[in-house]
Design a protein around this motif. Sequence first.
Motif, PDB file in Angstrom:
ATOM      1  N   ALA A 191       0.844  -1.202   0.000  1.00 28.16           N
ATOM      2  CA  ALA A 191       0.000   0.000   0.000  1.00 28.16           C
ATOM      3  C   ALA A 191       0.874   1.246   0.000  1.00 28.16           C
ATOM      4  O   ALA A 191       1.624   1.470   0.956  1.00 28.16           O
ATOM      5  N   PRO A 192       0.802   2.081  -1.033  1.00 32.07           N
ATOM      6  CA  PRO A 192       1.552   3.339  -0.997  1.00 32.07           C
ATOM      7  C   PRO A 192       1.041   4.229   0.135  1.00 32.07           C
ATOM      8  O   PRO A 192      -0.170   4.370   0.324  1.00 32.07           O
ATOM      9  N   PHE A 193       1.970   4.790   0.872  1.00 32.67           N
ATOM     10  CA  PHE A 193       1.628   5.748   1.924  1.00 32.67           C
ATOM     11  C   PHE A 193       2.229   7.079   1.531  1.00 32.67           C
ATOM     12  O   PHE A 193       3.432   7.303   1.653  1.00 32.67           O
ATOM     13  N   LEU A 194       1.394   7.970   0.964  1.00 29.06           N
ATOM     14  CA  LEU A 194       1.865   9.267   0.511  1.00 29.06           C
ATOM     15  C   LEU A 194       2.017  10.180   1.724  1.00 29.06           C
ATOM     16  O   LEU A 194       1.041  10.489   2.414  1.00 29.06           O
ATOM     17  N   THR A 195       3.241  10.584   1.971  1.00 27.13           N
ATOM     18  CA  THR A 195       3.527  11.408   3.137  1.00 27.13           C
ATOM     19  C   THR A 195       4.395  12.587   2.728  1.00 27.13           C
ATOM     20  O   THR A 195       4.948  12.634   1.627  1.00 27.13           O
ATOM     21  N   GLY A 196       4.515  13.543   3.626  1.00 22.50           N
ATOM     22  CA  GLY A 196       5.286  14.744   3.343  1.00 22.50           C
ATOM     23  C   GLY A 196       4.785  15.890   4.186  1.00 22.50           C
ATOM     24  O   GLY A 196       3.817  15.746   4.954  1.00 22.50           O
ATOM     25  N   PRO A 197       5.403  17.058   4.080  1.00 20.69           N
ATOM     26  CA  PRO A 197       4.981  18.199   4.897  1.00 20.69           C
ATOM     27  C   PRO A 197       3.593  18.695   4.502  1.00 20.69           C
ATOM     28  O   PRO A 197       3.065  18.355   3.444  1.00 20.69           O
ATOM     29  N   GLN A 198       3.015  19.485   5.383  1.00 19.25           N
ATOM     30  CA  GLN A 198       1.711  20.071   5.077  1.00 19.25           C
ATOM     31  C   GLN A 198       1.808  20.912   3.812  1.00 19.25           C
ATOM     32  O   GLN A 198       2.736  21.686   3.624  1.00 19.25           O
ATOM     33  N   GLY A 199       0.836  20.745   2.917  1.00 23.62           N
ATOM     34  CA  GLY A 199       0.848  21.494   1.665  1.00 23.62           C
ATOM     35  C   GLY A 199       1.626  20.830   0.553  1.00 23.62           C
ATOM     36  O   GLY A 199       1.851  21.441  -0.494  1.00 23.62           O
ATOM     37  N   ALA A 200       2.030  19.556   0.749  1.00 21.93           N
ATOM     38  CA  ALA A 200       2.805  18.872  -0.289  1.00 21.93           C
ATOM     39  C   ALA A 200       1.928  18.269  -1.375  1.00 21.93           C
ATOM     40  O   ALA A 200       2.439  17.689  -2.338  1.00 21.93           O
ATOM     41  N   GLY A 201       0.620  18.365  -1.243  1.00 21.54           N
ATOM     42  CA  GLY A 201      -0.278  17.833  -2.270  1.00 21.54           C
ATOM     43  C   GLY A 201      -0.462  16.330  -2.173  1.00 21.54           C
ATOM     44  O   GLY A 201      -0.601  15.657  -3.198  1.00 21.54           O
ATOM     45  N   LYS A 202      -0.486  15.815  -0.937  1.00 21.99           N
ATOM     46  CA  LYS A 202      -0.621  14.363  -0.760  1.00 21.99           C
ATOM     47  C   LYS A 202      -1.980  13.864  -1.252  1.00 21.99           C
ATOM     48  O   LYS A 202      -2.059  12.849  -1.946  1.00 21.99           O
ATOM     49  N   SER A 203      -3.047  14.561  -0.884  1.00 24.29           N
ATOM     50  CA  SER A 203      -4.375  14.135  -1.325  1.00 24.29           C
ATOM     51  C   SER A 203      -4.514  14.254  -2.837  1.00 24.29           C
ATOM     52  O   SER A 203      -5.069  13.369  -3.493  1.00 24.29           O
ATOM     53  N   THR A 204      -3.988  15.351  -3.402  1.00 26.16           N
ATOM     54  CA  THR A 204      -4.056  15.529  -4.855  1.00 26.16           C
ATOM     55  C   THR A 204      -3.259  14.453  -5.567  1.00 26.16           C
ATOM     56  O   THR A 204      -3.713  13.866  -6.550  1.00 26.16           O
ATOM     57  N   GLY A 205      -2.055  14.171  -5.073  1.00 27.89           N
ATOM     58  CA  GLY A 205      -1.240  13.115  -5.667  1.00 27.89           C
ATOM     59  C   GLY A 205      -1.911  11.762  -5.571  1.00 27.89           C
ATOM     60  O   GLY A 205      -1.856  10.956  -6.505  1.00 27.89           O
ATOM     61  N   GLY A 206      -2.565  11.481  -4.427  1.00 27.71           N
ATOM     62  CA  GLY A 206      -3.287  10.224  -4.279  1.00 27.71           C
ATOM     63  C   GLY A 206      -4.414  10.100  -5.277  1.00 27.71           C
ATOM     64  O   GLY A 206      -4.636   9.041  -5.873  1.00 27.71           O
ATOM     65  N   ARG A 207      -5.167  11.190  -5.472  1.00 30.41           N
ATOM     66  CA  ARG A 207      -6.264  11.170  -6.451  1.00 30.41           C
ATOM     67  C   ARG A 207      -5.728  10.910  -7.860  1.00 30.41           C
ATOM     68  O   ARG A 207      -6.340  10.179  -8.647  1.00 30.41           O
ATOM     69  N   MET A 208      -4.604  11.529  -8.188  1.00 33.71           N
ATOM     70  CA  MET A 208      -4.048  11.337  -9.533  1.00 33.71           C
ATOM     71  C   MET A 208      -3.667   9.882  -9.772  1.00 33.71           C
ATOM     72  O   MET A 208      -3.923   9.334 -10.850  1.00 33.71           O
ATOM     73  N   LEU A 209      -3.068   9.240  -8.796  1.00 37.17           N
ATOM     74  CA  LEU A 209      -2.702   7.839  -8.963  1.00 37.17           C
ATOM     75  C   LEU A 209      -3.940   6.955  -9.068  1.00 37.17           C
ATOM     76  O   LEU A 209      -4.015   6.058  -9.909  1.00 37.17           O
ATOM     77  N   VAL A 210      -4.923   7.213  -8.214  1.00 35.53           N
ATOM     78  CA  VAL A 210      -6.127   6.392  -8.209  1.00 35.53           C
ATOM     79  C   VAL A 210      -6.909   6.544  -9.507  1.00 35.53           C
ATOM     80  O   VAL A 210      -7.422   5.560 -10.068  1.00 35.53           O
ATOM     81  N   ARG A 211      -7.003   7.757 -10.030  1.00 38.40           N
ATOM     82  CA  ARG A 211      -7.847   8.007 -11.203  1.00 38.40           C
ATOM     83  C   ARG A 211      -7.273   7.431 -12.484  1.00 38.40           C
ATOM     84  O   ARG A 211      -7.985   7.310 -13.474  1.00 38.40           O
ATOM     85  N   ILE A 212      -6.003   7.064 -12.497  1.00 37.01           N
ATOM     86  CA  ILE A 212      -5.457   6.366 -13.660  1.00 37.01           C
ATOM     87  C   ILE A 212      -6.118   4.999 -13.795  1.00 37.01           C
ATOM     88  O   ILE A 212      -6.325   4.500 -14.905  1.00 37.01           O
ATOM     89  N   ILE A 213      -6.487   4.397 -12.684  1.00 37.61           N
ATOM     90  CA  ILE A 213      -7.102   3.072 -12.681  1.00 37.61           C
ATOM     91  C   ILE A 213      -8.623   3.162 -12.586  1.00 37.61           C
ATOM     92  O   ILE A 213      -9.346   2.367 -13.190  1.00 37.61           O
ATOM     93  N   GLU A 214      -9.135   4.133 -11.818  1.00 41.31           N
ATOM     94  CA  GLU A 214     -10.563   4.183 -11.511  1.00 41.31           C
ATOM     95  C   GLU A 214     -11.333   5.259 -12.272  1.00 41.31           C
ATOM     96  O   GLU A 214     -12.540   5.386 -12.095  1.00 41.31           O
ATOM     97  N   GLY A 215     -10.658   6.062 -13.102  1.00 37.58           N
ATOM     98  CA  GLY A 215     -11.357   7.099 -13.839  1.00 37.58           C
ATOM     99  C   GLY A 215     -11.489   8.386 -13.035  1.00 37.58           C
ATOM    100  O   GLY A 215     -11.150   8.453 -11.852  1.00 37.58           O
ATOM    101  N   MET A 216     -12.026   9.408 -13.653  1.00 34.09           N
ATOM    102  CA  MET A 216     -12.080  10.723 -13.035  1.00 34.09           C
ATOM    103  C   MET A 216     -13.032  10.794 -11.846  1.00 34.09           C
ATOM    104  O   MET A 216     -12.980  11.744 -11.067  1.00 34.09           O
ATOM    105  N   THR A 217     -13.917   9.811 -11.694  1.00 36.64           N
ATOM    106  CA  THR A 217     -14.799   9.809 -10.524  1.00 36.64           C
ATOM    107  C   THR A 217     -14.138   9.174  -9.311  1.00 36.64           C
ATOM    108  O   THR A 217     -14.691   9.227  -8.211  1.00 36.64           O
TER     109      THR A 217
END
Length: 491
Positions: A191-217
């Motif tokens: 399981a990838p654990f996206l971590t980093g300082p506040q404001g590093a775009g962890k949630s955005t990066g997670g969405r980008m990885l997920v949407r390659i497999i699951e689509g824009m929804t």
Amino acid sequence: MSEDDKNPARQVIADYAHSHFRYFRTADGTVYAQKNGHPVARPIRSQGTTGSHRQELMVGLFKDGVGVFNGTALKEALDLIEALALSEEVQPTYIRVAPGYDGATWLDLGRADGQSIRIHPTGWEVKVPDPREVSWRRTQLTGELPLPARDTNGKGIDLLLRLCNFATAETECLAIAWLIGCLGPSVPVPAPFLTGPQGAGKSTGGRMLVRIIEGMTGDLRRAPKDEENLIAAVAAGWVTALDNLSHMTPDLSDAMCCIVTGAESVKRALFTDGDVFRVGYRRPLLLTGIDVGVIRPDLAERLLPLRLERPKVRRTEAELWTEYAEVLPVVLGSLLDLTVKVRAVDAETPTDLRMADFAHLCAQLDGATGLGALAAYRASLDELNDDVIEGDLLAQTVLRHAESIEPGEAQRMTSTEWLHCLTRLYSDEDMRSLPKGWPTTGKVLSDRLKRLQPTLAARGVLIDSGRTREGRYLEMARASAPPPHVQEAAF
């Protein structure tokens, strides 16, 4: 026509259904229906909002001019169809990713026309699969993917990495390896654990990885409060992404271990006295958060830390996701091209790592690209071992005691004797009180050390147990040389 010559409504419905649909059952006895020549299957008892078989049967009867029937006739016809289908062949259904014939795998694009991607070491193509080869099951979490672009020359991977804020090249190659692993239905991936300082775009990066497999929804979700809701969410999709974790309870940690490597849940069927239903699941999992506190050793072996950094230039959400949607076909096409190359590579499987399938995939990726994914994976596991040790006072105490053991030698005592030895080592020097959770009996100590075995072995301390005529014992030894993977990671 006389009344005697008329067919009952249930017979008319059943005849129409068998001429327009194919019925089969899964191993757990659930009966599914497929339109002739179409790969999407729907359970005939479903009342879901994604479209039930009852609804498509009613629409078909109406559009083909057969008639409009009341609920009693439909129920009786479906009861008969279900009973007959229980003697039909058994075939599994899949969400998003499925195995196919001749070593191929399939990726469901989530389209109404059933078009999917067949991935084989010789290439990939977009086509409608034979329903007897692949039966797709869809839920509200099944989003639509765009048709992948051809002849991308790998530029889609570069576009994806430019949009994400990965801190190092090692992190980038591990993210790519994970995405390739998500396209394999039989490959457990950490399981990838996206971590980093506040404001590093962890949630955005997670969405980008997920949407390659699951689509824009596809999106991230908060961690459910109990295991039952977590299993329900996992079973309804392919990639499960949990956002902004700040604490991980032992129960949640154990559940995540089961999700990554596979498990089965058995529950009583509703409105029955003794019937049960089985839910088997093994899914790719993705996590985001700044820090989740103490990580248990068994989960640490199943994690893939991906560190992000704060972007130097900020962009609006609208600009970012507009660009992402535009490049997604190219990203998906490049990922498929790379997956084909990786699967064609013959590589040895590392035998010293828990997630051997993913380690083998990393070795294949290295053979295809030379990115150094396997070394990066070993280094990430070494880093996680440090996190486990820093959060476990017992592990720190064992390592301190091991310094008194000569390399290649071993010490053997009962678990109770080891408890007294390690307790004195922890408390005598500064007369410290024992911390909360410190083992109170030899049995508890033995169980804790068994859980810590892989972490300690990575630091050259080997824990073993056995039995003699005098009773059971625990043995602690120091390896004569550092483990090979530690040397490679350091190199």
